[in-house]
Design an enzyme around this catalytic site. Structure first.
Site, PDB file in Angstrom:
ATOM      1  N   TYR A  62     -86.438 -45.292  24.262  1.00  0.00           N
ATOM      2  CA  TYR A  62     -86.158 -46.389  23.347  1.00  0.00           C
ATOM      3  C   TYR A  62     -84.903 -46.093  22.519  1.00  0.00           C
ATOM      4  O   TYR A  62     -84.944 -45.385  21.520  1.00  0.00           O
ATOM      5  CB  TYR A  62     -87.334 -46.643  22.404  1.00  0.00           C
ATOM      6  CG  TYR A  62     -88.654 -46.923  23.087  1.00  0.00           C
ATOM      7  CD1 TYR A  62     -88.707 -47.454  24.377  1.00  0.00           C
ATOM      8  CD2 TYR A  62     -89.852 -46.665  22.445  1.00  0.00           C
ATOM      9  CE1 TYR A  62     -89.912 -47.712  24.990  1.00  0.00           C
ATOM     10  CE2 TYR A  62     -91.078 -46.932  23.058  1.00  0.00           C
ATOM     11  CZ  TYR A  62     -91.095 -47.449  24.335  1.00  0.00           C
ATOM     12  OH  TYR A  62     -92.297 -47.708  24.955  1.00  0.00           O
ATOM     13  N   HIS A 147     -93.951 -41.365  31.393  1.00  0.00           N
ATOM     14  CA  HIS A 147     -93.335 -42.665  31.182  1.00  0.00           C
ATOM     15  C   HIS A 147     -92.789 -43.251  32.488  1.00  0.00           C
ATOM     16  O   HIS A 147     -91.918 -42.672  33.137  1.00  0.00           O
ATOM     17  CB  HIS A 147     -92.181 -42.522  30.176  1.00  0.00           C
ATOM     18  CG  HIS A 147     -91.804 -43.808  29.508  1.00  0.00           C
ATOM     19  ND1 HIS A 147     -90.770 -43.914  28.595  1.00  0.00           N
ATOM     20  CD2 HIS A 147     -92.314 -45.066  29.611  1.00  0.00           C
ATOM     21  CE1 HIS A 147     -90.683 -45.160  28.166  1.00  0.00           C
ATOM     22  NE2 HIS A 147     -91.608 -45.873  28.781  1.00  0.00           N
TER      23      HIS A 147
END
Length: 335
Positions: A62, A147
């Protein structure tokens, strides 16, 4: 650990970690799609804390570390034993070999010399977590997810998972799992590895319930908690009426999805509720879902999320959606 999530239900993982039923997703802190200020990020966390939110989720991906740095700064000074913190591994941040700074090309409005490198090796997992701890300014995180290993099952399910299991067994982290935008591979993780939690983004929502075909029954059978994220399907369900240019799965929403969202909104309005209110409540109907993580950016969004999460949806609304063919009839959600 002290009580987490004032006034909110908590669910314990198989390792005993208490996970609050509402979490704060911080992709927006990494300037997802548009810039966010340090001040707004800090104010959003302050508002969330005052509202009783005690679960915060982030990732190196992010904003190439920006989300973790902002979240860490916002949490600094708050009692570490009173909140749950999760991050992710697999997208290792490395310096550009030539030291070139450029704008990110994966949806985050940041310019940096850092690049992502897929790495689910033991060394990659440990290096990624070490970098996250440094950016967050903490000595531990509670949950670590693999992830987006969509194209990396072989490595993620072996060396990647083994590295996380080692950290869990040593007591370095409280729970481990995987976070993805699909349910099929998450179901494989549940069935074939010893994960504690999985984060499923966008596949169990008011708009679509594909996770009922694989992930949710497997999670119930194995006692694995599911964290529901992406409950607005990239924004398609985030307004009372989706605009013509609404996003779905991080791209322009197909016409059939826009039509379906509007038909669901019709039913919600007939019961005096809005599309985002019902979308916020939906996921936690299923007994496998232990937490709902909402992506938030500002104090105003936090306040709206708290209000929506507290809405009571009548059973008649669910029945009307089922009768219209807009929602699966799910026995598990009625238990």
């Amino acid at each position: 650990m002290s009580e987490i999530g004032s006034g909110m239900t908590q669910h314990r993982t198989r390792t005993g970690l208490a996970v609050p039923e509402l979490g704060f997703g911080t992709a927006q802190f990494g300037n997802l799609f548009r810039e966010t200020s340090d001040e707004d990020s800090a104010a959003a966390v302050e508002s969330a804390w005052e509202s009783g939110i005690r679960y915060f989720d982030t990732a190196p991906h992010y904003g190439l570390g920006l989300s973790e740095r902002r979240l860490g700064a916002a949490l600094a000074g708050l009692p570490r034993d009173e909140y749950v913190l999760s991050t992710k591994v697999g997208k290792l941040l490395v310096e550009d070999a030539n030291g070139v700074s450029r704008m990110d090309d994966e949806g985050f409005v940041v310019e940096t010399t850092l690049r992502r490198r897929w790495d689910y090796s033991r060394d990659g997992v440990l290096r990624s977590l070490e970098g996250s701890l440094e950016r967050l300014g903490v000595d531990r995180v509670d949950i670590v997810y693999l992830h987006d290993p969509d194209d990396h099952w072989a490595e993620a399910s072996t060396t990647g998972f083994a590295a996380l299991a080692e950290l869990r067994d040593q007591g370095v982290v409280g729970a481990i799992g995987a976070g993805m935008n699909q349910s099929a591979m998450l179901a494989r993780f549940v069935r074939e590895t010893d994960v504690d939690l999985v984060m499923c983004a966008g596949r169990y929502t008011l708009l679509e319930q594909g996770a009922e075909d694989d992930l949710l029954p497997a999670a119930l059978e194995r006692g694995v908690g599911v964290v529901a994220a992406g409950v607005y399907n990239s924004g398609l369900l985030s307004r009372p009426r989706p605009p013509a240019d609404a996003q779905y799965d991080y791209a322009d929403a197909p016409a059939e999805m826009l039509d379906r969202a509007n038909r669901i909104a019709d039913v919600c309005e007939a019961h005096g509720l809005t599309l985002p209110e019902v979308a916020t409540v939906f996921a936690r109907r299923h007994p496998a879902v232990v937490s709902t993580v909402l992506g938030l950016r500002t104090p105003e969004q936090v306040a709206g999320a708290i209000d929506r999460f507290a809405v009571e949806v009548p059973d008649a609304l669910w029945r009307d959606l089922e009768s219209a063919g807009l929602l699966r009839r799910t026995a598990a959600a009625e238990s």
